[in-house]
Design an enzyme around this catalytic site. Structure first.
Site, PDB file in Angstrom:
ATOM      1  N   HIS A   1      -4.107 150.229  91.085  1.00 30.23           N
ATOM      2  CA  HIS A   1      -4.982 149.148  89.969  1.00 30.23           C
ATOM      3  C   HIS A   1      -6.085 148.252  90.603  1.00 30.23           C
ATOM      4  O   HIS A   1      -7.022 147.883  90.018  1.00 30.23           O
ATOM      5  CB  HIS A   1      -3.863 148.101  89.704  1.00 30.23           C
ATOM      6  CG  HIS A   1      -4.193 147.461  88.312  1.00 30.23           C
ATOM      7  ND1 HIS A   1      -5.452 146.936  88.142  1.00 30.23           N
ATOM      8  CD2 HIS A   1      -3.545 147.468  87.016  1.00 30.23           C
ATOM      9  CE1 HIS A   1      -5.395 146.299  87.009  1.00 30.23           C
ATOM     10  NE2 HIS A   1      -4.381 146.782  86.187  1.00 30.23           N
TER      11      HIS A   1
ATOM     12  N   GLU B   1     -11.786 162.592  73.964  1.00 29.99           N
ATOM     13  CA  GLU B   1     -11.781 163.927  73.253  1.00 29.99           C
ATOM     14  C   GLU B   1     -12.204 164.934  74.394  1.00 29.99           C
ATOM     15  O   GLU B   1     -13.454 164.980  74.804  1.00 29.99           O
ATOM     16  CB  GLU B   1     -13.311 163.825  72.412  1.00 29.99           C
ATOM     17  CG  GLU B   1     -13.227 164.829  71.438  1.00 29.99           C
ATOM     18  CD  GLU B   1     -12.144 164.794  70.330  1.00 29.99           C
ATOM     19  OE1 GLU B   1     -11.115 165.826  70.345  1.00 29.99           O
ATOM     20  OE2 GLU B   1     -12.048 163.951  69.579  1.00 29.99           O
TER      21      GLU B   1
END
Length: 436
Positions: free
Chosen positions: A171, A381
């Site tokens: 993180h 996408e």
């Protein structure tokens, strides 16, 4: 009312019958000058832990596993030229008492695997089944004696032709917002293009002032000694709750006549906060604090670029006594949640960074909450299509609530992954439905 999913009602999958086909290290596609990356004073607030996500894809006849693997590996190698710190290694500068990244092009882990089950065998993809731990790179280890990867990827195919990309990232390298940008960039390159959004990587924009000037008290932060720190492991249980758009609208109506805008996040946060406080045994006159993650990029003056790659988030806090959370009308609880966000202006955020420079610390609260609702992982996408589901590979190792998009994100459904100690979780479940 939403459907409760738990270990009793969901048929949990514990084994996907995984076989490792190969394990390798991917390096930047071009030579990168070595450097040391400064980590901001927000990064220093112990964001040093791994986040494991899984992104499932339906079978695509044009993209069998070898084609996906080749396209994914090539895209990662190319994107590492821009995100050079992901191929580096974390180190602790004892002299400065700071974490930093050695951008040394040591590489990221990449595992290719296959499963003997089909996607259809996993009844609920949005539920973090125990078997999902097999889909992330626990099997990707750096060479003996070397420091851990900051990023590793596992590509696993299923018998039906579907597959999953498991992502493990520290993180401290990227928050959820910048991870979404990173995934968009991988998808753009894999499709045959260039970087879609150039990341802003200068983390000095989130540095403390000189000299530091702490202008607020910060009860949301716990001071730590000047040593590397990791989260303790707790024995926790978890459940996934589903809120429909109808449930959320009900909470919004109950939030009237609140003086603040009753957003989906605020009303759900208020409901969770109240239920957790009631479920926790203790003095009803004592304060009970909710700490929730919020994006601070636009709250600074001047604003931090939206493309900032790093941790541009902090915990806002809402505080009330258990007695107040019990007796207040719901709209008043919603207003108390909103106060935490209102507090997070330029001066407050800079005070947090100055406090971090002086003390080093860790976020704290009686209960923590984060949201993935707007990250858009499911909207990326790729050349082989969008994920049919994106989520956590497992529950967090601390007591907290994680808000996740439901099976139909366009319908505003919301999944709540609640992680708590067993007895508290049982009481929380009771209040969750009684007060909904």
């Amino acid at each position: 009312m939403g459907v409760l999913k738990n270990q009793e009602t969901v048929q949990l999958l514990h084994d996907i019958q995984l076989s490792i086909l190969s394990s390798s290290i991917l390096f930047p596609a071009e030579p990168i000058p070595k450097r040391t990356m400064f980590l901001s004073d927000i990064d220093q607030l112990s964001f040093n832990f791994d986040v494991e996500t899984v992104h499932f894809f339906a079978a695509n006849a044009r993209f069998p596993l070898p084609a996906v693997a080749q396209g994914l590996q090539s895209a990662i190698e190319r994107v590492l030229v821009t995100y050079d710190f992901l191929a580096g290694r974390l180190r602790f500068n004892e002299q400065e008492c700071r974490l930093e990244i050695d951008c040394n092009s040591a590489g990221v882990g990449f595992v290719l695997a296959e499963s003997a089950v089909e996607l259809a065998d996993i009844k609920d993809l949005d539920y973090p089944h125990p078997a999902f731990r097999q889909l992330v790179t626990a099997n990707a280890h750096p060479p003996e004696g070397k420091d851990p990867f900051l990023l590793s990827i596992q590509l696993t195919s299923f018998k039906c032709g579907g597959f999953v990309i498991g992502l493990t990232s520290n993180h401290i390298t990227l928050d959820g917002i910048s991870t979404a940008v990173f995934l968009d960039n991988i998808a753009a390159i894999a499709t045959g293009g260039e970087i879609a959004t150039m990341p802003f990587t200068d983390r000095r924009v989130l540095s403390a002032r000189s000299p530091p000037r702490v202008s607020f008290s910060h009860p949301e932060l716990l001071e730590l000694p000047c040593v590397p720190f990791s989260l303790p492991l707790l024995e926790l249980k978890y459940r996934l709750f589903r809120l429909t758009d109808s449930d959320i609208e009900t909470l919004k109506r109950r939030a009237q006549p609140s003086s603040c805008r009753a957003t989906s996040f605020k009303v759900v946060a208020a409901h969770i906060w109240r239920c957790k406080a009631l479920a926790t045994a203790g003095d009803k006159s004592s304060n009970f604090t909710l700490a929730y993650i919020m994006n601070i990029r636009a709250r600074l003056r001047p604003p931090v670029p939206a493309e900032y790659a790093g941790n541009g988030v902090l915990f806002a806090i809402a505080t009330a006594t258990v007695e107040e959370l019990t007796d207040w009308p719901f709209w008043r609880v919603v207003e108390a949640v909103a106060v935490g966000a209102t507090r997070m202006d330029d001066e407050y955020v800079r005070s947090v960074m100055d406090w971090s420079r002086l003390h080093r610390g860790f976020p704290r609260g009686d209960f923590m909450m984060t949201t993935w609702m707007r990250l858009g992982f499911h909207e990326v996408e790729y050349p082989w299509g969008r994920p049919i589901c994106s989520g956590l590979a497992g529950p967090p190792g601390v007591e907290m609530a994680t808000l996740l998009p439901g099976a139909r994100p366009a319908a505003k459904e919301m999944n709540l992954l609640i992680t708590m100690r067993g007895g508290v979780l049982e009481r929380f479940t009771k209040f969750f439905y009684e007060l909904l």
